[in-house]
Design a protein around this motif. Structure first.
Motif, PDB file in Angstrom:
ATOM      1  N   TYR A  89       0.888  -1.163   0.000  1.00  0.00           N
ATOM      2  CA  TYR A  89       0.000   0.000   0.000  1.00  0.00           C
ATOM      3  C   TYR A  89       0.927   1.214   0.000  1.00  0.00           C
ATOM      4  N   GLY A 101      -5.005  10.074   9.898  1.00  0.00           N
ATOM      5  CA  GLY A 101      -4.161   8.922  10.145  1.00  0.00           C
ATOM      6  C   GLY A 101      -3.085   8.718   9.093  1.00  0.00           C
ATOM      7  N   MET A 125      -2.351   7.436   6.274  1.00  0.00           N
ATOM      8  CA  MET A 125      -2.989   6.936   5.061  1.00  0.00           C
ATOM      9  C   MET A 125      -2.392   7.605   3.832  1.00  0.00           C
ATOM     10  N   THR A 155      -2.876  -6.783  -2.575  1.00  0.00           N
ATOM     11  CA  THR A 155      -3.622  -5.854  -1.722  1.00  0.00           C
ATOM     12  C   THR A 155      -4.965  -5.518  -2.347  1.00  0.00           C
ATOM     13  N   CYS A 166     -16.809  -3.617   3.293  1.00  0.00           N
ATOM     14  CA  CYS A 166     -16.171  -2.305   3.470  1.00  0.00           C
ATOM     15  C   CYS A 166     -17.094  -1.178   3.025  1.00  0.00           C
ATOM     16  N   PHE A 223      -8.248   3.280   2.842  1.00  0.00           N
ATOM     17  CA  PHE A 223      -7.445   3.091   4.056  1.00  0.00           C
ATOM     18  C   PHE A 223      -8.194   2.265   5.095  1.00  0.00           C
ATOM     19  N   GLU A 224      -9.469   2.569   5.302  1.00  0.00           N
ATOM     20  CA  GLU A 224     -10.295   1.821   6.253  1.00  0.00           C
ATOM     21  C   GLU A 224     -10.338   0.334   5.906  1.00  0.00           C
ATOM     22  N   THR A 284      -7.015  -1.422   6.470  1.00  0.00           N
ATOM     23  CA  THR A 284      -6.756  -1.549   7.902  1.00  0.00           C
ATOM     24  C   THR A 284      -7.627  -2.628   8.540  1.00  0.00           C
ATOM     25  N   THR A 286      -3.023  -6.806   7.360  1.00  0.00           N
ATOM     26  CA  THR A 286      -2.000  -6.272   8.258  1.00  0.00           C
ATOM     27  C   THR A 286      -1.078  -5.299   7.517  1.00  0.00           C
ATOM     28  N   THR A 287      -1.426  -4.973   6.295  1.00  0.00           N
ATOM     29  CA  THR A 287      -0.605  -4.083   5.471  1.00  0.00           C
ATOM     30  C   THR A 287      -0.727  -2.638   5.954  1.00  0.00           C
ATOM     31  N   LYS A 288       0.385  -1.968   6.047  1.00  0.00           N
ATOM     32  CA  LYS A 288       0.414  -0.571   6.458  1.00  0.00           C
ATOM     33  C   LYS A 288       0.949   0.290   5.315  1.00  0.00           C
TER      34      LYS A 288
END
Length: 495
Positions: A251, A266, A268, A281, A292, A306-307, A310, A314-316
């Motif tokens: 991401y 946040g 994002m 992803t 979602c 982003f929501e 998340t 577990t991808t940031k």
């Protein structure tokens, strides 16, 4: 032949040789003068002022011009600031092509050669990326030239999700015409209509599913852009993406330059800087799309992406240096004069919506496609900086700046302050945090230089085998404006 006749013949030959020698010397000195003054047989100073009438400026003006010839040096890297000993331009002269269309200049600066790193002459291969934009059909007229500069002939695919300003899906003929127009420019575009009445944040989020469904065996990345996102170097962008293993979940993006926004929304990817999702992803979002979409209450599409990431992975976010949301207010000169080559630029169309004054937003709109034309001649030289002499800096495609004193610029260079971004921006929004401003995004700042004179980019054209740029200083009171012209070529062409 008697002795007297021989003497006369010798004297005649000597006189002839002296005459020829004087003529040869005169010719050599004349050629040297033409070389140094620029008045050569290929055009010199005359016959080129009539082009100024197309710029929509008020005459008379003060004017000067320089021809720059680009030489590729494979041993060079792109530098933030390159110092050139020579002054940049000759003295300005009053010209009025309306009143005197054939009048030449009294002074011409000779052509100047600048070296740049080797750059690819062919478009980048971005066939492994699908880009998506959700916008209004009426906004596409402004966006198409910029999309052409970024995407044309790169084999990158683009999907445009459209509504019109009345929140109604455009008819099939309008969408087909837009698609045909873009494909004729070398953009592999597909234009589709959004469901009637769908909100912008819903449309933006739905792009992930649409792009994922349109992937092929070559697709490694999907990317979400705004219609005012500009990608200055597809080669650099592709090279950056290639440093990430696209078979894993990624991401990629950029946070806002505005720390208040980061605190509120946040860690994002803010969509205007460009969001890049690897296929794994994107698959996670696609698999959880309905959940979602139903649960999100976010009022922005990039927040919904982003929501979902998340909530189900577990991808940031992996921030990518060079992607810029450009949430900066006030005078953006410090950003554009920093010498850096961005991977993305945002808000070129309407400025940042948190500008304190609407008129400032209008000042911060830029004809990015024209500003970028010079890259056709010198590669990744867009926004590259050259220092000429002791007081002048060219930020290519944005401005020519003269500093108030020789020492002012010398001290900045000596102390490596020119590596920092000049703080020309409006004050950041207040936030209860140790981080107060823009440094987390654009790095350390230095104080604004008072008394610096800027000649801002006015226009550029591809013609005569090169690119002509025009920069203007809007004079105060009744003084004439000052216009500088730079003609960039890769070959010695003077017209």
């Amino acid at each position: 032949m008697n002795f007297a006749s021989r003497v006369i013949a010798v004297l005649f030959l000597l006189c002839g040789s002296l005459v020829l020698l004087r003529l040869r010397n005169h010719s050599d000195s004349s050629q040297a003068f033409f070389r140094t003054s620029g008045r050569n047989n290929q055009g010199g100073c005359s016959g080129r002022l009539t082009r100024l009438k197309d710029l929509g400026i008020k005459f008379p003006i003060k004017y000067a011009r320089r021809d720059i010839i680009i030489k590729v040096n494979p041993d060079l890297d792109r530098s933030s600031l390159t110092q050139i000993d020579a002054p940049f331009l000759s003295e300005v002269q009053i010209v009025d092509p309306v009143q005197s269309p054939d009048w030449g200049l009294e002074q011409c600066s000779p052509p100047l050669t600048l070296e740049v790193p080797t750059f690819p002459r062919q478009p980048a291969n971005a066939s492994h990326v699908i880009f998506g934009i959700s916008t209004y059909i009426k906004r596409m007229d402004d966006s198409i030239p910029h999309l052409q500069r970024s995407l044309a002939h790169t084999s990158a695919r683009l999907i445009v999700l459209l509504i019109d300003s009345g929140e109604v899906t455009p008819d099939s003929k309008e969408m087909a015409a837009l698609e045909t127009r873009m494909r004729a420019l070398g953009i592999e575009a597909t234009v589709v209509g959004a469901p009637k009445g769908s909100l912008m944040q819903v449309r933006y989020f739905s792009l992930v599913k649409i792009l994922y469904d349109n992937r092929d065996s070559a697709t490694q990345w999907i990317s979400l852009l705004d219609d005012d996102t500009f990608l200055p170097s597809m080669h650099s962008l592709v090279n950056t993406l290639d440093t990430y293993d696209s078979s894993k979940e990624w991401y990629l993006g950029a946070m806002s330059e505005d720390w208040w926004s980061v605190m509120v929304y946040g860690m994002m990817s803010f969509g205007g800087g460009g969001t890049f999702l690897s296929i794994p992803t994107a698959a996670q979002i696609n698999n959880n799309y309905d959940t979602c979409a139903e649960r999100s209450t976010a009022n922005q599409g990039d927040i919904r992406v982003f929501e979902c990431i998340t909530a189900h992975t577990t991808t940031k976010l992996q921030p990518v240096i060079g992607l810029h949301q450009a949430d900066l207010g006030g005078d953006l000169s410090g950003f554009y004069e920093s010498g850096r080559l961005p991977l993305s630029l945002h808000h070129w169309k309407t400025g940042w919506h948190f500008e304190q004054k609407p008129e400032q937003r209008a000042l911060n709109t830029y004809p990015m496609a024209k500003m970028h034309l010079v890259s056709d001649v010198c590669g990744d030289c867009f926004l590259q900086r050259w220092q000429f002499g002791s007081d002048t800096i060219l930020s290519n495609g944005f401005s020519i700046s003269t500093y108030p004193t020789q020492n002012a610029l010398a001290e900045l260079v000596k102390n490596k302050e020119m590596d920092k971004v000049e703080d020309t921006f409006m004050p950041p929004r207040e936030v209860n945090s140790f981080m107060k401003g823009y440094e987390h995004s654009i790095g350390p700042l230095r104080p604004k230089v008072e008394g610096k004179i800027q000649y801002k980019f006015l226009d550029a054209k591809v013609e005569d085998g090169g690119v002509r740029q025009y920069y203007i200083y809007r004079a105060l009171d009744k003084e004439p404006d000052i216009v500088y012209e730079i003609f960039w070529t890769r070959h010695e062409i003077h017209v």
